[in-house]
Design a protein around this motif. Structure first.
Motif, short mmCIF file in Angstrom:
data_model
loop_
_atom_site.label_atom_id
_atom_site.label_comp_id
_atom_site.label_asym_id
_atom_site.label_seq_id
_atom_site.Cartn_x
_atom_site.Cartn_y
_atom_site.Cartn_z
N ALA A 194 0.81 -1.22 0.00
CA ALA A 194 0.00 0.00 0.00
C ALA A 194 0.84 1.27 0.00
O ALA A 194 0.29 2.37 -0.01
N GLY A 195 2.18 1.14 0.03
CA GLY A 195 3.04 2.31 -0.06
C GLY A 195 3.43 2.92 1.27
O GLY A 195 4.17 3.91 1.30
N TYR A 196 3.01 2.36 2.40
CA TYR A 196 3.39 2.90 3.70
C TYR A 196 4.87 2.67 3.98
O TYR A 196 5.51 3.43 4.69
N LEU A 197 5.39 1.58 3.45
CA LEU A 197 6.81 1.25 3.51
C LEU A 197 7.30 1.10 2.07
O LEU A 197 6.49 0.98 1.15
N PRO A 198 8.61 1.09 1.83
CA PRO A 198 9.11 0.97 0.45
C PRO A 198 8.45 -0.18 -0.31
O PRO A 198 8.37 -1.31 0.19
N ARG A 199 8.00 0.09 -1.53
CA ARG A 199 7.16 -0.85 -2.27
C ARG A 199 7.88 -2.13 -2.67
O ARG A 199 7.24 -3.18 -2.82
N PHE A 200 9.18 -2.08 -2.83
CA PHE A 200 9.88 -3.29 -3.28
C PHE A 200 9.81 -4.40 -2.23
O PHE A 200 10.00 -5.57 -2.55
N LEU A 201 9.51 -4.05 -0.98
CA LEU A 201 9.45 -5.06 0.07
C LEU A 201 8.27 -6.01 -0.09
O LEU A 201 8.23 -7.06 0.55
N SER A 202 7.30 -5.65 -0.93
CA SER A 202 6.11 -6.49 -1.09
C SER A 202 6.16 -7.38 -2.32
O SER A 202 5.20 -8.10 -2.61
N LEU A 203 7.25 -7.37 -3.06
CA LEU A 203 7.37 -8.25 -4.22
C LEU A 203 7.31 -9.71 -3.78
O LEU A 203 7.88 -10.08 -2.75
N THR A 204 6.62 -10.54 -4.58
CA THR A 204 6.51 -11.95 -4.23
C THR A 204 7.21 -12.82 -5.28
O THR A 204 7.37 -12.43 -6.43
N SER A 205 7.60 -14.00 -4.85
CA SER A 205 8.34 -14.92 -5.72
C SER A 205 7.38 -15.73 -6.59
O SER A 205 6.17 -15.58 -6.52
N LYS A 206 7.93 -16.63 -7.41
CA LYS A 206 7.10 -17.50 -8.24
C LYS A 206 6.23 -18.40 -7.38
O LYS A 206 5.16 -18.84 -7.82
N ARG A 207 6.66 -18.68 -6.16
CA ARG A 207 5.87 -19.50 -5.25
C ARG A 207 4.96 -18.66 -4.37
O ARG A 207 4.42 -19.12 -3.38
N LYS A 208 4.81 -17.38 -4.73
CA LYS A 208 3.90 -16.44 -4.07
C LYS A 208 4.28 -16.20 -2.61
O LYS A 208 3.42 -16.03 -1.74
N ALA A 209 5.57 -16.15 -2.35
CA ALA A 209 6.06 -15.81 -1.02
C ALA A 209 6.68 -14.42 -1.07
O ALA A 209 7.43 -14.12 -2.00
#
Length: 500
Positions: A352-367
């Motif tokens: 949601a942008g409250y913290l740096p957005r790159f931290l929410s990227l997920t892997s191919k296994r959706k982690a």
């Protein structure tokens, strides 16, 4: 939920912006259909109510094996007993409030999402950050305790130190990266072992039970209201609040799994209720069996109170060994599940942008791989640098109590402001229930300063730094299409229409 919310938003005419809605929300590159949210998705339908119940118990179970007993040194048996009843009431009221809120908004944001709708962007960030403090510091503390257990059991000839802490973070974060279904299944198995061990311990310890052992701590005659049951006086009850919490601390994290749950509207409230029932039972038998077997005075400062409680009977030496290994299983269960909770709260705040957005990227296994790796690195660094598990747990409690008060307040606000909001599950007692949770949470927050004011002030300083980041930067760069933000925007739009 996010898709339904978006459809409803599309049907609402453009309102006149409210002050809250006027907060700038810079669209992310590829926001919405072009890929922003697609790169930030979790594996849905991975957990049913049983795995969620196991998760709720796993968050907490290590607290039955150690930590709670320090409350005996703060308030004696009577003081800790009253504190545990009051904190149990707080958690029960909070859990039923969260059950309603999680059925309304079943997303990974959990408490942040609830507070965002009820209290605005500031309330959402205050709540989410407090939860994050709890779930980053608690695993660091538990890693230290795992090291102590490994050393005491002489496993592989290892001593407590950074190699053990590193192994904990690497192995268990690795399982989380593998997949949420596998991770929660592992957690359920380890938790079941720990729960069975607590029941076996209680059966053995109750054979040595003597009521005279409960109030054998020396009375401080200078303390107001002091007696054999309250050897530290009335104030000792309040000082024992944080330790009464250790029987339940973390169960509120179940809603963080909502986006990965099967039928979250039903399964999350069910798991919260069942988890709380199991934890109340475990707290009762562990507390009574331990103090009654050996005496409150003998275990009040013990690092491993359940083992110390069995030392009075040589015939129970086999049970001591069993409890030692089971205690390690309990610590692993809580460590493992708290890593999960912290990663999901970080994921939601970042998405949601409250913290740096790159931290929410997920892997191919959706982690959310960075949401797992970066808090893990911070936790390992804190554990290796300080080695002070109790202080970090007290800091975690500080963050937890702030989040509890804000989540309970969110329930009260939404009940009053939006009585017509669809509620698939309704909290028994309504706002009376959440008001009890709110008052007790504020009392527990103040109690953290009675126990370790340095830990409380350190946590407050961390909180202040995070709030400065939000005030000067991230609140101007929020992502409007994040599920929690869409949900709040819908409320703002409907409120404007009702005023028009």
């Amino acid at each position: 939920m996010a898709d339904d919310t978006g459809a409803r938003l599309a049907a609402v005419p453009e309102p006149t912006p409210s002050p809250e809605a006027a907060v700038p929300r810079t669209p992310a590159p590829g926001d919405g259909a072009d890929g922003y949210l697609e790169r930030r998705t979790l594996r849905r339908g991975s957990a049913g109510w049983l795995l969620l119940t196991g998760l709720g118990v796993a968050y907490v179970v290590s607290g039955d094996f150690s930590g709670w007993n320090i409350g005996l040194a703060q308030g004696g048996f009577g003081g800790l007993a009253i504190a545990t009843v009051l904190m149990g009431a707080m958690y029960a009221c909070l859990v039923y409030s969260l059950a309603e809120l999680s059925a309304i908004l079943p997303t990974a944001g959990g408490g942040y999402g609830f507070a965002r709708r009820a209290l605005g962007t500031w309330g959402g960030f205050l709540t989410g950050t407090a939860i994050l403090i709890e779930y980053i510091l608690a695993p660091a503390a538990i890693a230290i305790f795992i090291g102590d257990y490994v050393e005491s059991l002489n496993l592989f000839g290892l001593t407590s130190g950074w190699p053990v802490y590193l192994a904990c973070f690497v192995i268990f974060i690795g399982i989380h990266l593998w997949g949420v279904g596998e991770a929660l299944s592992f957690s359920l198995v380890v938790t079941a072992i720990a729960v069975i061990a607590l029941i076996v311990f209680a059966v053995g310890a109750f054979t040595q039970f003597d009521p005279a052992n409960l109030d054998d701590i020396a009375v401080d005659t200078t303390a107001a209201g002091a007696s054999s049951w309250l050897p530290l006086g009335i104030l000792g009850i309040w000082a024992a609040f944080p330790f009464g919490m250790w029987f339940f601390l973390g169960v509120e994290g179940v809603p963080l799994a909502a986006e990965e749950a099967k039928d979250p509207v039903r399964s999350v409230p069910r798991a919260l209720s069942i988890s709380m029932g199991i934890l109340v039972l475990l707290a009762l038998v562990t507390f009574l069996a331990s103090t009654g077997a050996r005496g409150a005075d003998a275990i009040k400062d013990a690092g491993n109170p359940l083992v110390v409680a069995l030392e009075g009977d040589p015939g129970l030496s086999w049970l001591k060994t069993f409890v030692n290994y089971a205690g390690l299983a309990g610590l692993v269960a809580s460590f493992f599940s708290l890593i999960y909770a912290g990663s999901r709260q970080l994921f939601a705040l970042s998405r949601a942008g409250y913290l740096p957005r790159f931290l929410s990227l997920t892997s191919k296994r959706k982690a959310p791989y960075l949401g797992l790796l970066i808090p893990g690195a911070i936790g390992f660094a804190l554990a290796a640098a300080t080695g002070n598990g109790p202080r970090m747990l007290n800091m975690a409690v500080f963050g937890a109590t702030i989040s509890y008060a804000l989540m309970a307040l969110s329930h009260i606000v939404l009940r009053r402001r939006e009585p017509g909001l669809e509620r698939p599950y309704r909290t028994p007692g309504g706002i009376v229930t959440s008001t009890v949770a709110f008052v007790l949470a504020l009392s527990a927050l103040v109690a953290t300063f009675l126990v370790d004011k340095d830990a409380a002030f350190i946590a407050l300083a961390v909180y202040a730094v995070a709030l400065a980041y939000f005030a000067f930067y991230s609140r101007h760069h929020l992502v409007a299409s994040a599920p929690e933000e869409e949900f709040a925007a819908l409320a703002e739009a409907e409120a404007e229409l009702s005023r028009d």
